[in-house]
Design an enzyme around this catalytic site. Structure first.
Site, PDB file in Angstrom:
ATOM      1  N   GLU A   1       0.837  -1.208   0.000  1.00 40.66           N
ATOM      2  CA  GLU A   1       0.000   0.000   0.000  1.00 40.66           C
ATOM      3  C   GLU A   1       0.872   1.258   0.000  1.00 40.66           C
ATOM      4  O   GLU A   1       1.944   1.277   0.593  1.00 40.66           O
ATOM      5  CB  GLU A   1      -0.892   0.012   1.243  1.00 40.66           C
ATOM      6  CG  GLU A   1      -1.875  -1.139   1.258  1.00 40.66           C
ATOM      7  CD  GLU A   1      -2.960  -1.008   2.334  1.00 40.66           C
ATOM      8  OE1 GLU A   1      -3.932  -1.758   2.256  1.00 40.66           O
ATOM      9  OE2 GLU A   1      -2.843  -0.159   3.241  1.00 40.66           O
TER      10      GLU A   1
ATOM     11  N   CYS B   1       3.558   8.324   1.328  1.00 44.00           N
ATOM     12  CA  CYS B   1       4.093   7.382   2.318  1.00 44.00           C
ATOM     13  C   CYS B   1       4.249   6.031   1.616  1.00 44.00           C
ATOM     14  O   CYS B   1       3.274   5.468   1.123  1.00 44.00           O
ATOM     15  CB  CYS B   1       3.112   7.296   3.491  1.00 44.00           C
ATOM     16  SG  CYS B   1       3.576   6.074   4.711  1.00 44.00           S
TER      17      CYS B   1
ATOM     18  N   CYS C   1       5.567  -7.045   7.687  1.00 49.90           N
ATOM     19  CA  CYS C   1       6.603  -6.529   8.586  1.00 49.90           C
ATOM     20  C   CYS C   1       6.908  -7.557   9.659  1.00 49.90           C
ATOM     21  O   CYS C   1       5.997  -8.168  10.213  1.00 49.90           O
ATOM     22  CB  CYS C   1       6.152  -5.212   9.223  1.00 49.90           C
ATOM     23  SG  CYS C   1       7.461  -4.465  10.216  1.00 49.90           S
TER      24      CYS C   1
ATOM     25  N   CYS D   1       4.990  -4.952  16.115  1.00 50.67           N
ATOM     26  CA  CYS D   1       4.445  -3.939  17.048  1.00 50.67           C
ATOM     27  C   CYS D   1       2.975  -4.286  17.330  1.00 50.67           C
ATOM     28  O   CYS D   1       2.208  -4.540  16.395  1.00 50.67           O
ATOM     29  CB  CYS D   1       4.578  -2.535  16.458  1.00 50.67           C
ATOM     30  SG  CYS D   1       6.291  -2.113  16.092  1.00 50.67           S
TER      31      CYS D   1
ATOM     32  N   CYS E   1      -0.051  -2.379  15.523  1.00 49.54           N
ATOM     33  CA  CYS E   1       0.062  -2.083  14.088  1.00 49.54           C
ATOM     34  C   CYS E   1      -0.593  -3.156  13.214  1.00 49.54           C
ATOM     35  O   CYS E   1      -0.344  -4.348  13.396  1.00 49.54           O
ATOM     36  CB  CYS E   1       1.533  -1.943  13.739  1.00 49.54           C
ATOM     37  SG  CYS E   1       1.804  -1.658  11.985  1.00 49.54           S
TER      38      CYS E   1
ATOM     39  N   GLY F   1       6.235  -2.217   6.625  1.00 45.87           N
ATOM     40  CA  GLY F   1       7.619  -2.689   6.674  1.00 45.87           C
ATOM     41  C   GLY F   1       8.521  -1.822   7.519  1.00 45.87           C
ATOM     42  O   GLY F   1       8.193  -0.683   7.861  1.00 45.87           O
ATOM     43  N   GLU F   2       9.658  -2.391   7.886  1.00 49.14           N
ATOM     44  CA  GLU F   2      10.690  -1.671   8.636  1.00 49.14           C
ATOM     45  C   GLU F   2      11.848  -1.405   7.655  1.00 49.14           C
ATOM     46  O   GLU F   2      12.541  -2.341   7.234  1.00 49.14           O
ATOM     47  CB  GLU F   2      11.144  -2.534   9.831  1.00 49.14           C
ATOM     48  CG  GLU F   2      12.465  -2.153  10.448  1.00 49.14           C
ATOM     49  CD  GLU F   2      12.592  -0.687  10.864  1.00 49.14           C
ATOM     50  OE1 GLU F   2      11.695  -0.163  11.538  1.00 49.14           O
ATOM     51  OE2 GLU F   2      13.610  -0.060  10.482  1.00 49.14           O
TER      52      GLU F   2
ATOM     53  N   LEU G   1       9.065   5.924  18.825  1.00 46.51           N
ATOM     54  CA  LEU G   1       9.465   5.703  20.228  1.00 46.51           C
ATOM     55  C   LEU G   1       8.286   5.131  21.029  1.00 46.51           C
ATOM     56  O   LEU G   1       8.394   4.067  21.615  1.00 46.51           O
ATOM     57  CB  LEU G   1       9.960   7.026  20.823  1.00 46.51           C
ATOM     58  CG  LEU G   1      10.639   6.948  22.177  1.00 46.51           C
ATOM     59  CD1 LEU G   1      11.894   6.101  22.125  1.00 46.51           C
ATOM     60  CD2 LEU G   1      10.992   8.356  22.694  1.00 46.51           C
ATOM     61  N   HIS G   2       7.205   5.881  21.075  1.00 48.76           N
ATOM     62  CA  HIS G   2       5.926   5.448  21.655  1.00 48.76           C
ATOM     63  C   HIS G   2       5.926   5.152  23.158  1.00 48.76           C
ATOM     64  O   HIS G   2       4.880   4.802  23.704  1.00 48.76           O
ATOM     65  CB  HIS G   2       5.351   4.231  20.908  1.00 48.76           C
ATOM     66  CG  HIS G   2       5.204   4.443  19.435  1.00 48.76           C
ATOM     67  ND1 HIS G   2       4.702   5.603  18.893  1.00 48.76           N
ATOM     68  CD2 HIS G   2       5.515   3.653  18.387  1.00 48.76           C
ATOM     69  CE1 HIS G   2       4.708   5.513  17.567  1.00 48.76           C
ATOM     70  NE2 HIS G   2       5.205   4.345  17.234  1.00 48.76           N
TER      71      HIS G   2
ATOM     72  N   CYS H   1      -1.423   6.173  10.125  1.00 47.89           N
ATOM     73  CA  CYS H   1      -0.320   5.439  10.754  1.00 47.89           C
ATOM     74  C   CYS H   1      -0.819   4.221  11.512  1.00 47.89           C
ATOM     75  O   CYS H   1      -1.779   4.305  12.271  1.00 47.89           O
ATOM     76  CB  CYS H   1       0.397   6.345  11.743  1.00 47.89           C
ATOM     77  SG  CYS H   1       1.643   7.307  10.946  1.00 47.89           S
TER      78      CYS H   1
HETATM   79  S1  SF4 Z   1       5.217  -1.372  10.066  1.00 49.75           S
HETATM   80 FE1  SF4 Z   1       6.284  -0.131  11.631  1.00 49.75          FE
HETATM   81  S2  SF4 Z   1       4.807   0.021  13.321  1.00 49.75           S
HETATM   82 FE2  SF4 Z   1       4.117  -1.658  11.999  1.00 49.75          FE
HETATM   83  S3  SF4 Z   1       5.003  -3.536  12.902  1.00 49.75           S
HETATM   84 FE3  SF4 Z   1       6.433  -2.776  11.337  1.00 49.75          FE
HETATM   85  S4  SF4 Z   1       7.884  -1.486  12.461  1.00 49.75           S
HETATM   86 FE4  SF4 Z   1       6.106  -1.771  13.790  1.00 49.75          FE
END
Ligand code: SF4
Length: 345
Positions: free
Chosen positions: A92, A105, A112, A116, A119, A159-160, A215-216, A333
């Site tokens: 996406e 974005c 991913c 998290c 997410c 994704g990271e 950070l969160h 987000c």
């Molecule tokens: S996309 Fe970002 S917020 Fe979502 S699980 Fe992966 S690292 Fe975490």
């Protein structure tokens, strides 16, 4: 066997390819121009002879980037594009309209691995990392579909990015190329959940792009609940890497802090955050967390978000409240997954 997606080619690759195929060198620039403008099929390359287009198709993957869904937010005009890749993976891309221009974005992986807990991207099966060209295609193709120039890009979708380090770095170089998309480095923001060794490596690249860190939470205990990466790298280690980055690059880091009601939105958390960030070249983006189906997190109230911001600013920390966009089309987000059809399973 063809294994290179067309948008992974840079001008040197195309020049070498033309040499190998006995094609005049100027054709490389023509083809590169088409690719940079989002041509993922050779049909559009109208000034390139048909026999050269056929050779391109013999050697590289074309057409492997297909629009599956296009949603437009009724709230703010944010647009979400769901693309299918040549091997069936789905990603996406989100285009947001701000005063200075359109920001996109992009996803860096199909799925991913970071897990998290808040997410949506963590709840889909991990497909694979994207190539540099597939990240680039999200800008070039989206720009073509929208019909307006994209001004900035955030690598903050599915994704990271640091879990796909080499391809993301190659993407930055391709996007930055003045003969290609020509996106200025300062208009590119990379967002990581905090893979400390990669932040250290990235510091050594000395790029002019913006770095943002999710950070969160202001302490390890709370951060571990939200982000499993915190079990591998403590906040102390993360902050040491951040300090080294700002000292080496003289560039500010933005910390993303999503506020979840009753979890990390308390005045105590805000005061702890002040202590953690005091004196650094830092900025905090506060976001009232979005609702993600399948998680129990609730958004913090606007009053709580404002109170949190006020504690930060009166403690000397630069902080802003970020306007979330596209939440009605699951484009904000933490909400990205794999299109509305698959995501609703
Ligand atoms: S996309 Fe970002 S917020 Fe979502 S699980 Fe992966 S690292 Fe975490």
């Amino acid at each position: 066997m063809k294994d290179k997606f067309c948008l992974d080619l840079d001008i040197n690759d195309l020049t070498n390819w033309c040499n190998e195929r006995g094609i005049p060198k100027y054709r490389a620039s023509q083809i590169y121009g088409w690719l940079s403008s989002g041509a993922v099929t050779t049909d559009e390359m109208t000034n390139v002879p048909k026999n050269i287009r056929a050779m391109l198709e013999e050697d590289f993957i074309f057409g492997g980037f297909e629009l599956r869904e296009h949603l437009v937010s009724k709230l703010d005009g944010t647009e979400k594009f769901v693309y299918a890749l040549y091997d069936g993976n789905i990603i996406e891309t989100v285009a947001m309209r701000y005063k200075p221009g359109i920001s996109v974005c992009v996803s860096s992986q199909a799925g991913c691995r970071m897990g998290c807990t808040f997410c949506a991207s963590a709840k889909i099966d991990f497909g694979r990392s994207l190539t540099a060209g597939e990240i680039l295609a999200q800008i070039a193709v989206t720009q073509k579909l929208i019909g307006e120039r994209i001004r900035s890009v955030v690598i903050m979708g599915i994704g990271e990015p640091f879990d796909n380090y080499d391809n993301v770095l190659k993407f930055i170089k391709l996007a930055n190329d003045p003969d290609g998309l020509g996106l200025g480095a300062r208009h590119i923001t990379l967002s990581t959940c905090g893979l400390v060794p990669k932040i250290e490596e990235f510091t050594r690249e000395a790029l002019q792009v913006n770095l943002s860190i999710s950070l969160h939470a202001p302490n390890d205990e709370l951060r571990k609940q939200l982000m499993p990466i915190a079990k591998a790298y403590s906040i102390d280690k993360l902050m040491k890497a951040c300090k080294d980055y700002t000292e080496a690059t003289k560039r500010r880091i933005t910390f993303e802090y999503s506020l979840f009601a009753g979890v990390n939105d308390t005045p105590e958390c805000a005061r702890e955050l002040v202590k953690l960030l005091k004196g650094g070249l830092y900025h905090v983006n506060l976001i009232s967390a979005n609702k993600v189906p399948g998680t129990f997190y609730q958004s913090a109230s606007p009053e709580k978000v404002k109170q949190f911001r006020d504690i930060l600013t009166s403690g000397g920390i630069n902080a802003t409240i970020r306007r979330e966009m596209g939440s009605d089309i699951m484009a904000a987000c933490g909400q990205l997954r794999r299109g509305t059809i698959e995501g609703s399973k």
